[in-house]
Design an enzyme around this catalytic site. Sequence first.
Site, short mmCIF file in Angstrom:
data_model
loop_
_atom_site.label_atom_id
_atom_site.label_comp_id
_atom_site.label_asym_id
_atom_site.label_seq_id
_atom_site.Cartn_x
_atom_site.Cartn_y
_atom_site.Cartn_z
N ARG A 75 0.35 -1.35 -0.11
CA ARG A 75 0.46 0.41 0.14
C ARG A 75 0.59 1.19 -0.17
O ARG A 75 2.40 1.17 0.81
CB ARG A 75 -0.64 0.03 1.15
CG ARG A 75 -2.14 -1.04 1.15
CD ARG A 75 -2.99 0.28 2.58
NE ARG A 75 -3.04 0.61 2.28
CZ ARG A 75 -3.22 2.21 3.63
NH1 ARG A 75 -2.50 1.13 4.50
NH2 ARG A 75 -4.06 2.78 3.75
N LYS A 85 2.80 -7.96 12.40
CA LYS A 85 1.85 -7.92 10.78
C LYS A 85 2.41 -9.50 10.43
O LYS A 85 3.61 -9.50 9.29
CB LYS A 85 2.67 -6.62 10.18
CG LYS A 85 1.94 -6.51 8.53
CD LYS A 85 1.98 -5.62 7.63
CE LYS A 85 1.62 -5.76 6.34
NZ LYS A 85 1.54 -4.37 5.48
N ARG A 110 -2.82 4.11 14.44
CA ARG A 110 -1.82 4.17 15.43
C ARG A 110 -2.69 4.31 17.00
O ARG A 110 -3.35 4.85 16.57
CB ARG A 110 -1.11 5.36 15.51
CG ARG A 110 0.22 5.23 14.08
CD ARG A 110 1.08 3.62 13.89
NE ARG A 110 2.06 4.77 13.14
CZ ARG A 110 1.62 3.63 11.86
NH1 ARG A 110 0.77 2.96 12.15
NH2 ARG A 110 2.01 3.97 10.55
C1 BTN Z 1 0.62 -4.12 2.26
O1 BTN Z 1 0.25 -4.28 3.50
O2 BTN Z 1 0.75 -3.03 1.58
C2 BTN Z 1 0.10 -4.68 1.35
C3 BTN Z 1 1.12 -6.25 0.99
C4 BTN Z 1 0.68 -6.39 -0.77
C5 BTN Z 1 1.49 -7.34 -0.76
C6 BTN Z 1 0.34 -8.42 -2.22
S1 BTN Z 1 2.40 -9.70 -2.81
C7 BTN Z 1 1.20 -10.38 -3.84
C8 BTN Z 1 0.59 -8.75 -4.62
N1 BTN Z 1 1.73 -8.28 -5.20
C9 BTN Z 1 2.33 -7.30 -5.18
O3 BTN Z 1 2.73 -7.09 -5.67
N2 BTN Z 1 1.49 -6.95 -3.35
C10 BTN Z 1 1.23 -8.16 -3.64
#
Ligand code: BTN
Length: 268
Positions: free
Chosen positions: A66, A131, A266
């Site tokens: 994100r 996380k 937070r």
């Molecule tokens: C986050 O917590 O910021 C979201 C992370 C999402 C990661 C996944 S891994 C599979 C898919 N491909 C990516 O490039 N991102 C998502």
Amino acid sequence: MDPSLHSCQIDPARLRSLLGGASGRFTIEALRECGSTSTLLLERARQDATSGSVLIADRQTAGRGRRGRSWWSSAESGLTFSVLWRFTGGVARLAGLSLAVGVAVARALENCGVPGIGLKWPNDILLDGGKLGGILVELDAQPDGMVAVMGIGLNLLLPAAGAEEFLHRPASLSQASSPPPDRHQLLARILLELAVVLDRFAVAGFSVLREEWQAHHVWQERAVRLLNGGLLDREGICLGADSDGALLLRTAAGIERCLSGDLSLRAA
Ligand code: BTN
């Protein structure tokens, strides 16, 4: 290890057999390496990829999280995949989709015997406060409706990089069960729960999943600060999410509704 030297850790045929009667709803492809499973599926969404397309990668060289962050994981330590789903109607009907996906992932983990799963608005998956994973939902408007690419990353083992490199303390499934759940079984369970949750969501929206989301919500009724781009935006008591997936905060000014964007939560 050079990723080209070992075979893919996910065997689509094995995954399909674990999906049983639902296997026809998914088109599964497993890659040793790609930039990002979500980027690739978004490109394919603009061509003719069918609803239920699943792309799994042992290794992503440009995994995205994100708010423009990168998402790092290796074949040994993580499960990284994206699922494409088509919906009729406009973008308004997809309000709360990333929270709905969180419900499906939480159900799947619990069904695989992992206790202590929590959800953090808008789309973190937590295990005992750390996380464990994240969800990235990206939408594209098309002439016949909306397409959503839901990218999911889960830590099976703790990421190798030092904890100081992570914004949030990481957690891994190996903490909850040793050995961690079998990759194929976990992925199959997530896909099965996703199909159930997305079918309900498509008909009735997030409101029918809201209670289950709130039950997993780690900040429920707790004092929180909402940050926007790292700066304090508001603070108050977190009341969870409304039926559109917006965060509800009880502040001095009353109950305020906050939408995702660049916000993060937070403890106060
Ligand atoms: C986050 O917590 O910021 C979201 C992370 C999402 C990661 C996944 S891994 C599979 C898919 N491909 C990516 O490039 N991102 C998502």
